[in-house]
Design an enzyme around this catalytic site. Structure first.
Site, PDB file in Angstrom:
ATOM      1  N   TYR A 140     -28.329 -52.427   9.373  1.00  8.32           N
ATOM      2  CA  TYR A 140     -27.458 -52.479   8.196  1.00  8.32           C
ATOM      3  C   TYR A 140     -28.342 -52.681   6.967  1.00  8.32           C
ATOM      4  O   TYR A 140     -29.543 -52.395   7.012  1.00  8.32           O
ATOM      5  CB  TYR A 140     -26.460 -53.627   8.453  1.00  8.32           C
ATOM      6  CG  TYR A 140     -25.307 -53.732   7.507  1.00  8.32           C
ATOM      7  CD1 TYR A 140     -24.480 -52.637   7.252  1.00  8.32           C
ATOM      8  CD2 TYR A 140     -25.013 -54.941   6.872  1.00  8.32           C
ATOM      9  CE1 TYR A 140     -23.408 -52.755   6.368  1.00  8.32           C
ATOM     10  CE2 TYR A 140     -23.940 -55.059   6.004  1.00  8.32           C
ATOM     11  CZ  TYR A 140     -23.146 -53.958   5.756  1.00  8.32           C
ATOM     12  OH  TYR A 140     -22.087 -54.076   4.893  1.00  8.32           O
ATOM     13  N   ARG A 193     -21.888 -42.517  -3.406  1.00  6.38           N
ATOM     14  CA  ARG A 193     -22.421 -43.781  -3.938  1.00  6.38           C
ATOM     15  C   ARG A 193     -22.882 -44.611  -2.751  1.00  6.38           C
ATOM     16  O   ARG A 193     -22.196 -45.503  -2.287  1.00  6.38           O
ATOM     17  CB  ARG A 193     -21.312 -44.495  -4.743  1.00  6.38           C
ATOM     18  CG  ARG A 193     -21.773 -45.564  -5.671  1.00  6.38           C
ATOM     19  CD  ARG A 193     -22.142 -46.874  -4.954  1.00  6.38           C
ATOM     20  NE  ARG A 193     -21.039 -47.722  -4.579  1.00  6.38           N
ATOM     21  CZ  ARG A 193     -20.998 -48.438  -3.444  1.00  6.38           C
ATOM     22  NH1 ARG A 193     -21.973 -48.382  -2.546  1.00  6.38           N
ATOM     23  NH2 ARG A 193     -19.962 -49.195  -3.172  1.00  6.38           N
TER      24      ARG A 193
HETATM   25  N1  LIG Z   1     -22.453 -57.193  -1.185  1.00 10.10           N
HETATM   26  C1  LIG Z   1     -21.483 -56.379  -0.836  1.00 10.10           C
HETATM   27  O1  LIG Z   1     -20.753 -56.622   0.129  1.00 10.10           O
HETATM   28  C2  LIG Z   1     -21.244 -55.141  -1.622  1.00 10.10           C
HETATM   29  C3  LIG Z   1     -22.147 -54.712  -2.551  1.00 10.10           C
HETATM   30  N2  LIG Z   1     -21.907 -53.587  -3.277  1.00 10.10           N
HETATM   31  C4  LIG Z   1     -22.951 -53.150  -4.187  1.00 10.10           C
HETATM   32  O2  LIG Z   1     -22.477 -53.205  -5.514  1.00 10.10           O
HETATM   33  C5  LIG Z   1     -23.118 -52.203  -6.278  1.00 10.10           C
HETATM   34  C6  LIG Z   1     -22.071 -51.491  -7.101  1.00 10.10           C
HETATM   35  O3  LIG Z   1     -21.144 -50.849  -6.273  1.00 10.10           O
HETATM   36  P1  LIG Z   1     -19.783 -50.255  -6.891  1.00 10.10           P
HETATM   37  O4  LIG Z   1     -19.050 -51.280  -7.632  1.00 10.10           O
HETATM   38  O5  LIG Z   1     -19.093 -49.562  -5.806  1.00 10.10           O
HETATM   39  O6  LIG Z   1     -20.394 -49.173  -7.908  1.00 10.10           O
HETATM   40  P2  LIG Z   1     -19.703 -48.496  -9.138  1.00 10.10           P
HETATM   41  O7  LIG Z   1     -20.502 -47.302  -9.432  1.00 10.10           O
HETATM   42  O8  LIG Z   1     -18.247 -48.357  -8.909  1.00 10.10           O
HETATM   43  O9  LIG Z   1     -19.902 -49.567 -10.335  1.00 10.10           O
HETATM   44  C7  LIG Z   1     -21.120 -49.867 -10.932  1.00 10.10           C
HETATM   45  C8  LIG Z   1     -20.847 -50.581 -12.237  1.00 10.10           C
HETATM   46  O10 LIG Z   1     -22.075 -51.075 -12.727  1.00 10.10           O
HETATM   47  C9  LIG Z   1     -22.196 -50.703 -14.083  1.00 10.10           C
HETATM   48  N3  LIG Z   1     -23.591 -50.560 -14.420  1.00 10.10           N
HETATM   49  C10 LIG Z   1     -24.482 -49.655 -14.012  1.00 10.10           C
HETATM   50  N4  LIG Z   1     -25.685 -49.866 -14.570  1.00 10.10           N
HETATM   51  C11 LIG Z   1     -25.532 -50.933 -15.373  1.00 10.10           C
HETATM   52  C12 LIG Z   1     -26.401 -51.644 -16.230  1.00 10.10           C
HETATM   53  N5  LIG Z   1     -27.679 -51.300 -16.331  1.00 10.10           N
HETATM   54  N6  LIG Z   1     -25.908 -52.684 -16.910  1.00 10.10           N
HETATM   55  C13 LIG Z   1     -24.630 -53.042 -16.794  1.00 10.10           C
HETATM   56  N7  LIG Z   1     -23.753 -52.426 -15.979  1.00 10.10           N
HETATM   57  C14 LIG Z   1     -24.213 -51.377 -15.287  1.00 10.10           C
HETATM   58  C15 LIG Z   1     -21.444 -49.404 -14.212  1.00 10.10           C
HETATM   59  O11 LIG Z   1     -21.125 -49.226 -15.570  1.00 10.10           O
HETATM   60  P3  LIG Z   1     -20.332 -47.936 -16.123  1.00 10.10           P
HETATM   61  O12 LIG Z   1     -18.954 -48.084 -15.592  1.00 10.10           O
HETATM   62  O13 LIG Z   1     -20.409 -48.126 -17.596  1.00 10.10           O
HETATM   63  O14 LIG Z   1     -21.047 -46.748 -15.616  1.00 10.10           O
HETATM   64  C16 LIG Z   1     -20.247 -49.697 -13.313  1.00 10.10           C
HETATM   65  O15 LIG Z   1     -19.278 -50.402 -14.022  1.00 10.10           O
HETATM   66  C17 LIG Z   1     -23.883 -51.331  -5.296  1.00 10.10           C
HETATM   67  O16 LIG Z   1     -25.245 -51.660  -5.343  1.00 10.10           O
HETATM   68  C18 LIG Z   1     -23.341 -51.730  -3.949  1.00 10.10           C
HETATM   69  O17 LIG Z   1     -24.336 -51.664  -2.944  1.00 10.10           O
HETATM   70  C19 LIG Z   1     -20.771 -52.851  -3.127  1.00 10.10           C
HETATM   71  C20 LIG Z   1     -19.841 -53.228  -2.207  1.00 10.10           C
HETATM   72  C21 LIG Z   1     -20.035 -54.374  -1.349  1.00 10.10           C
HETATM   73  C1  LIG Z   2     -22.088 -53.539   1.521  1.00  4.09           C
HETATM   74  C2  LIG Z   2     -21.499 -52.331   0.981  1.00  4.09           C
HETATM   75  O1  LIG Z   2     -20.450 -51.916   1.414  1.00  4.09           O
HETATM   76  C3  LIG Z   2     -22.174 -51.628  -0.079  1.00  4.09           C
HETATM   77  O2  LIG Z   2     -23.205 -52.085  -0.567  1.00  4.09           O
HETATM   78  O3  LIG Z   2     -21.684 -50.564  -0.439  1.00  4.09           O
HETATM   79 MG   LIG Z   3     -20.092 -49.914   0.864  1.00  2.00          MG
END
Ligand SMILES: NC(=O)C1=CN([C@@H]2O[C@H](COP(=O)(O)OP(=O)(O)OC[C@H]3O[C@@H](n4cnc5c(N)ncnc54)[C@H](OP(=O)(O)O)[C@@H]3O)[C@@H](O)[C@H]2O)C=CC1
Ligand SMILES: CC(=O)C(=O)O
Ligand SMILES: [Mg+2]
Length: 592
Positions: A140, A193
């Protein structure tokens, strides 16, 4: 399946179908009875098999390798096909973990684990379950991220189902090609993504495969009930499009109606083939599709978006449990996010919902406790006209702020959450400001894999002089700070989705409801012990994850029954015991 007499592994197509269409006698044989067809002659690849002998050794569901007993070796034509030693499963496991530890490169461990999964499923799961803390980072995050980036070159056997634009109009037939019939969970991605690594197209398959191996290892859903799927609508990743070894279709991503039609055909075919109760988990879609797919299909299917909902549930659990360390109620806190996409707004909404339920305040009010920053700065009212729909509820009254550090100074959050997908964004100044505002700043750097983490555990502790409560999406080792060992937690949806899914399956749920997510959060928070809290942890260790998953499953199932959304009746009395009894065991079975 107790007997080795197996169905012909020809998916939903019966032998009779194959026979009548193609005919069995169509081979072109040489004097040894072997195929000697030339390129311009057609032949029929066919098999009707009972798993025995060589075939048995090559069937990962049944293969036990050197653990086949003398009696089994006689009964199943294995004599001579194996070296003479007979090992127990424990000894095989001991040997394998020793071998794995010799690989220094994490990707080599990943490849070794995937090879094992393709060779001997029981041993793969036994190893993963018994060494979960050590092997989770291998199968993972973070290693799965690198594996997806290099999937083209490490790809050995196809591990899931690939549905591309080429299959448009034939998706039901494609589903029938999968050898297992009793599918209960599908994890599907379109690869746009992948973690915080962006668009990896068809190579995103590593994610559904990895997530489903956790469904089995952590949640006890049998491997035969799990189906990983990648929907390939192209990729906008130019590097992949230029790569001659790229495994996906080489075109820019289909969008709009073409995309929607393929997804609609897929969702319809899933229900037609597996019924109303199959759980479809959307994973790592880009947010411009994710919210819409969830909202559309949650009305007609049993769907769950792990990035929006699973992440929300795991973070809420951590927040509830952190109150033991921070004091006060959730409503006393102020939350600031960097990243306002699926994870950020998903978590924000569940926090607001929980506070609303606990305080009876309307959601519009409780949302004001939560602030988000995206790539353009703090989300505020004056930006509302240009915001994506999922950001609008978070546009509060405030002057615009561009930089995160200025937002921290202005909003004065007690909790800082990173969901930006961009590494190193919690700078020293940001973290020090959090430390100047809070005795115990709660800092969650959720972005995956490790390279994208907003800060490291070491940075969080050093810049707060050891006062931070820290958890991250990908794991960090404990850190020694001024002779004290500080243990960071892992805030990852892997705590939630396996138990959550098991709970839905147990109850025969037909729809997912937010109250089930809240139930899962509370169940997980309740599993954090005083001993964990004493170490500064807000999550329990993964070592007990199957017990934790059984508890989550029980609470989720209870909610499904309470809401009248269960179809498996009557309700079992003891849901924890029932959950445990449903869980897959990786121990070898004896063959007659
Ligand atoms: N720990 C866990 O269980 C999980 C972790 N994640 C992680 O979270 C991260 C984001 O996922 P997700 O929410 O789906 O992605 P999205 O693409 O939906 O969202 C990313 C967000 O981050 C913003 N962003 C990007 N670059 C910057 C920056 N330099 N400064 C400020 N804001 C920024 C984007 O802004 P804008 O809208 O303006 O483009 C957007 O709002 C990934 O790395 C993923 O691996 C996700 C799910 C679960
Ligand atoms: C953990 C997860 O689902 C993600 O980073 O997208
Ligand atoms: Mg995920």
């Amino acid at each position: 399946m107790g007997s080795l007499l197996k169905e012909i592994r020809n998916g939903g197509h019966s032998v009779a179908d194959t026979e009548s269409k193609a005919g069995f006698g169509g081979g072109v044989e040489d004097v040894y009875g072997e195929d000697c067809a030339t390129e311009d002659q057609v032949l029929t690849p066919w098999t009707a098999s009972v798993a025995s002998g060589y075939t048995l050794l090559r069937d990962p569901h049944y293969n036990k390798g050197l653990a086949f007993t003398e009696k089994e070796r006689d009964a199943h034509y294995l004599r001579g096909l194996l070296p003479p030693a007979v090992l127990t499963q424990e000894l095989q496991e001991k040997k394998l973990i020793q071998n794995l530890r010799q690989y220094e490169v994490p990707l080599h461990r990943y490849i070794a684990m995937m090879d094992l999964q393709e060779r001997n499923e029981g041993l793969f799961y036994k190893l993963l379950i018994d060494n979960v803390e050590e092997l989770l980072p291998v199968v993972y995050t973070p290693t799965v991220g690198e594996a997806c980036q290099k999937y083209g070159s490490i790809f050995r056997h196809p591990q899931g189902l690939y549905i591309s634009l080429k299959e448009k109009g034939k998706i039901l037939e494609v589903l029938k090609n999968w050898p297992e019939r009793g599918i209960q969970v599908i994890v599907v991605t379109d690869g746009e993504r992948i973690l915080g690594l962006g668009d990896l197209g068809c190579q995103g398959m590593g994610i559904p495969v990895g997530k489903l191996s956790l469904y089995t290892a952590l949640g006890g859903v049998p491997p035969s009930a799990c189906l990983p799927i990648t929907i390939d609508v192209g990729t906008n990743n130019q590097k992949l499009l230029n790569d001659e070894f790229y495994i996906g279709i080489k075109q820019k991503r289909a969008t709009g109606q073409e995309y929607a039609e393929l997804l609609e055909e897929f969702m319809t075919a899933v229900k037609q083939n597996y019924g109303e109760k199959v759980l479809v988990q959307f994973e790592d879609f880009a947010n411009h599709n994710a919210f819409e797919l969830l909202s559309k299909y949650s009305k007609t299917h049993l769907v769950f978006n792990d990035d929006i909902q699973g992440t929300a549930s795991v973070v809420l659990a951590g927040l509830i449990s952190s109150l033991k360390l921070l004091g006060g109620q959730l409503a006393d806190h102020t939350f600031l996010f960097l990243g306002a996409g699926e994870a950020g707004t998903g978590i924000a909404e569940l926090i607001a919902l929980e506070i609303s339920k606990k305080t009876n305040a309307p959601l519009e009010e409780t949302r004001k406790k939560v602030w988000l920053v995206d790539s353009k700065g703090l989300i505020v009212k004056s930006r509302i006209g240009s915001l994506q729909h999922f950001k609008k509820p978070w546009a509060h009254d405030h002057e615009p702020i561009k930089e995160l550090v200025d937002a921290v100074k202005a909003i004065k959050p007690t909790v800082l959450i990173g969901t930006s997908g961009v590494g190193k964004t919690f700078t020293r100044e940001v973290v020090e400001t959090m430390a100047s505002l809070n005795e115990k700043p709660l800092i969650l750097a959720l972005s995956n894999p490790t390279s994208q983490s907003e800060c490291t555990a070491e940075e969080a502790y050093a810049w707060t002089k050891g006062r931070a409560i820290f958890a991250s999406g990908s794991p960090f080792d404990p850190v020694e700070y001024e002779k004290k060992l500080l243990v960071p937690g892992q805030a990852n949806n892997a705590y939630i989705f396996p138990g959550f899914g098991l709970g839905l399956i147990m109850a025969g749920a037909i729809r997912v409801h937010d109250d089930m997510l809240l139930a899962a959060s509370e169940a997980l928070a309740a599993q954090v012990t005083q001993e964990n809290h004493d170490k500064g942890l807000i999550y329990p260790p993964f070592t007990n994850i199957r017990k934790i998953s059984a508890n989550i499953a029980a609470k989720v199932a209870a909610k499904v029954y309470e809401l009248g959304l269960a179809s498996n009746l009557p309700r079992p009395k003891d849901l924890v015991k029932y959950a445990e009894s449903c869980m897959y065991s990786p121990l070898y079975r004896s063959y007659r």
